[in-house]
Write an enzyme that holds these catalytic residues in place. Structure first.
Site, mmCIF file in Angstrom:
data_model
loop_
_atom_site.group_PDB
_atom_site.id
_atom_site.type_symbol
_atom_site.label_atom_id
_atom_site.label_comp_id
_atom_site.label_asym_id
_atom_site.label_seq_id
_atom_site.Cartn_x
_atom_site.Cartn_y
_atom_site.Cartn_z
ATOM 1 C CD GLU A 338 0.823 25.177 52.244
ATOM 2 O OE1 GLU A 338 1.320 26.239 52.639
ATOM 3 O OE2 GLU A 338 -0.325 25.091 51.758
HETATM 4 C C1 ACM Z 1 0.813 25.571 47.569
HETATM 5 O O1 ACM Z 1 0.849 26.787 47.305
HETATM 6 N N1 ACM Z 1 0.651 25.178 48.824
HETATM 7 C C2 ACM Z 1 0.959 24.570 46.548
#
Ligand code: ACM
Length: 695
Positions: A338
């Site tokens: 992310e």
């Molecule tokens: C995650 O849940 N961003 C690894």
């Protein structure tokens, strides 16, 4: 349609042939001495994870105070400590005053009833041998393994085999050959969103060991906190943690305990995103101007490391060198998930760098960063592991990709020759059922992977993200559901009977508690605080049938959660999955089949309990304002219970309901489904089933 019919009649033929074959096998089993017993006997066993091969035999090994354990194990070695722990747990459970004194390193004599034997100390690395062989006869118990890790796993099985009758305690005679299906059976603990004190980690390691899990994935840096003492860059923890971090001595203590339990500790330092807390001390490594403060809110934040500056890599060289020394595991988790590209897009210097190096997009820039980090990891003898997003062509094949976005990523990786572990489907922060996690297989039966590719799937990890967990309730979010995941990762693929899972899970839950997990005992504690009283029966009744709303829906109910907001409300005390609700649904299903009056009465007794509970909830709310928000929840339970009660009568009379009445009830049901105090009532599916029966 015709095709389907043909298929069905073929199926029917197959069923009758297979019924004959099964009966034949069953008969042969019955007449062959010493072979596996009929399923009904072994069903009584409470083993989790269930062993690969188990033969239940006639007879018992009766336990008494003359129980002596003996074997060769160096003083204070892993096995030595495990046997000592085993003896304490066994005497604790049985109340037996064993005659045996403290162990020595060569403890075999003619009194020895339990003999353990192994060839070599196991290494805490993937694909190490954890198999064991356990044989119990009326006279003695023998546990053999290639490595001491196998001894540890076998000891847990032996403890789970402990049985009792009116005469006392005994081990049933068995012959077990066991080994894990997957080598990587992990639990991620996020110590960042909410800091988890040392004892939280310790007790969860002990609980993990009871179900043969072998990797603690420790999430140690995030936007909300940097949780490890760095001696090279002490400002990291001094400015980035609110003083809530682990000293290096404490980390070593955890690594030692984990090693004693045969558990690897894989540290995760999440870069280049999820990294605000680093920049509080070192804004010069960020891609935006700063200044930075520890992030309190959750979600994806924009601060991200500057991958275009050599000084960033000089910093990481020193940092990784220090951490590579602290954490002995061969793997080092770099996160990589992310990454918010905003700071990269908004920084002209970074955009120019990308043009110059022909990096066409931000993903390519992250890939560039990863390769530089990989070089550093390699220099310090670490292998890289990261979330899906780290995948790019050209990475060495000893890296591990952890799939959180879906099984497809795992399949894609394996088809390109990369090792992977599965976390998608094991997100225990989503409040899903044990069943759902249990049936999620890293290599499903219809997997398109070849036999060689399947070997690249190392296992999986349950992920305990800590946005909405505190040291008080983290155990109840992990256990007992994670034991179901532990079984999925250890036991043969064919073992997937959900009812049997739940039967065992309830009892394993008590053993997890014995190991130190606080998932059961902390609920009454939290309810007492809510009630400001010792009288919590009514809260308990409501809590046992309520569940936090699923997924991440709690974040969109009006309250803005941060790492500073309370996690002490009713919803925080509820278990993710109501076992009472499951039982209730089973009872309703049975009743619909049988239309039996006694079952109807049983259901109605239960419904009356829920209806009558309401008055006390209202009284509590009068003197404890924090309880006020659940009055409406309790009301929902009352309404549902009344509706269910009417439905029971109609079903009992074998009547179809009046359509206007039914329509009205379905409307009420829809109303009842709306969350209240971030909870939902667990009996909704059962009530819905009853209404549908009346259609
Ligand atoms: C995650 O849940 N961003 C690894």
């Amino acid at each position: 349609m015709g095709k389907n019919n043909k298929k069905f009649s073929g199926l029917k033929n197959w069923v009758s042939i297979s019924t004959f074959l099964i009966s034949l096998i069953f008969f042969l089993v019955l007449i062959s001495p010493g072979f596996a017993q009929p399923a009904s006997n072994s069903e009584k066993l409470v083993l989790m994870p269930y062993p690969e091969k188990l033969q239940l035999k006639e007879g018992q090994f009766r336990l008494d105070e003359k129980f002596y354990a003996g074997g060769k194990a160096e003083y204070q070695s892993r096995t030595f400590k495990a046997i000592a722990r085993f003896m304490f747990r066994l005497s604790g459970r049985t109340g037996l005053f064993f005659e045996q004194d403290f162990l020595t390193d060569q403890q075999i004599n003619n009194q020895t009833k339990f003999l353990y034997q192994f060839n070599r100390p196991g290494l805490l690395v993937p694909n190490e041998d954890e198999s064991y062989f356990l044989e119990i006869t009326p006279e003695k118990i023998s546990l053999r393994a290639e490595t001491d890790l196998g001894i540890l796993r076998g000891l847990e099985t032996l403890l789970q085999l402990l049985s009792a009758d009116s005469q006392g305690y005994y081990f049933p005679c068995v012959r077990i050959e066991d080994r894990p299906r997957f080598t990587w059976r992990g639990l991620l603990i996020d110590s960042c969103r909410h800091f988890m004190p040392l004892e939280v980690i310790k007790r969860n390691l002990l609980a993990m060991a009871t179900v043969k899990m072998n990797v603690l994935h420790w999430h140690l840096s995030e936007d909300q906190g940097f949780r490890v003492e760095s001696k090279v860059f002490p400002k990291l923890q001094q400015l980035g943690s609110d003083g809530l971090y682990y000293t290096q001595e404490q980390i070593k203590e955890i690594i030692q305990l984990a090693s004693d339990l045969g558990i690897r500790v894989v540290p995760e330092f999440d870069i280049p995103g999820h990294s605000t807390s680093w920049f509080v001390a070192y804004p010069e490594y960020a891609s935006g101007p700063g200044p930075y403060r520890i992030e309190r809110k959750f979600g994806v934040s924009s601060p991200v490391f500057d991958p275009t500056e050599e000084k960033t890599y000089k910093f990481f060289d020193q940092f990784i060198k220090e951490m590579a020394n602290l954490f002995p595991d061969p793997y080092f988790h770099i996160g990589g998930d992310e990454v918010d590209p905003r700071q990269w897009k908004e920084n002209p210097k970074i955009q120019n760098f990308m043009k110059k190096h022909r990096l066409n997009n931000e993903a390519a820039l992250q890939a560039y960063f990863n390769l530089k980090i990989l070089k550093i990891l390699t220099k310090y003898h670490k292998k890289m592991i990261g979330w899906d997003e780290i995948y790019q062509p050209g990475l060495p094949q000893d890296i591990v990709i952890q799939s959180w976005r879906g099984t497809q990523a795992l399949i894609d990786g394996a088809q390109k020759g990369y090792q992977g572990i599965l976390s998608n489907g094991y997100y225990i922060d989503l409040y899903q059922s044990a069943e759902k996690h249990y049936l999620n297989d890293p290599i499903p039966v219809n997997s398109p992977l070849t036999a060689e590719q399947k070997k690249l799937i190392l296992g999986g990890e349950a992920t305990m993200w800590a946005e909405l967990v505190s040291p008080e309730n983290i155990d109840s979010r992990i256990w007992p559901r994670t034991a179901a995941i532990a079984e999925r990762l250890w036991s043969p693929q064919e073992i997937r009977d959900v009812d049997d899972l739940y039967r065992r899970l309830r009892l394993i839950s008590i053993q997890l508690e014995e190991a130190g997990a606080t998932h059961l005992k902390n609920q009454p504690m939290m309810l007492r605080r809510l009630a400001r009283s010792y009288r919590v029966k009514s809260l308990e009744i409501l809590a046992r049938i309520s569940e936090p709303i699923k997924g991440y829906a709690r974040h969109s109910q009006g309250k803005v959660y941060t790492s500073l907001t309370p996690l002490t409300r009713f919803v925080d005390a509820c278990y993710p999955e109501s076992l009472e609700a499951r039982d209730f649904k089973k009872l309703v299903e049975k009743f619909i089949q049988s239309r039996d009056l006694r079952q109807a009465e049983e259901i109605k007794d239960q419904l009356r309990l829920w209806i009558n509970n309401h008055e006390e909830i209202c009284q509590l709310a009068e003197k404890s304002p924090i309880v006020k928000e659940i009055v409406s929840l309790s009301e929902k339970l009352v309404n549902l219970s009344r509706m269910a009660s009417e439905a029971v009568d109609l079903i009992l009379e074998n009547k179809k309901a009046d359509s206007a009445w039914l329509q009205n009830k379905f409307k009420e049901l829809e109303e009842a489904k709306k969350p209240q105090a971030e909870c939902q009532i667990g009996i909704i599916p059962a009530v819905e089933l009853m209404l549908n029966t009346l259609k």
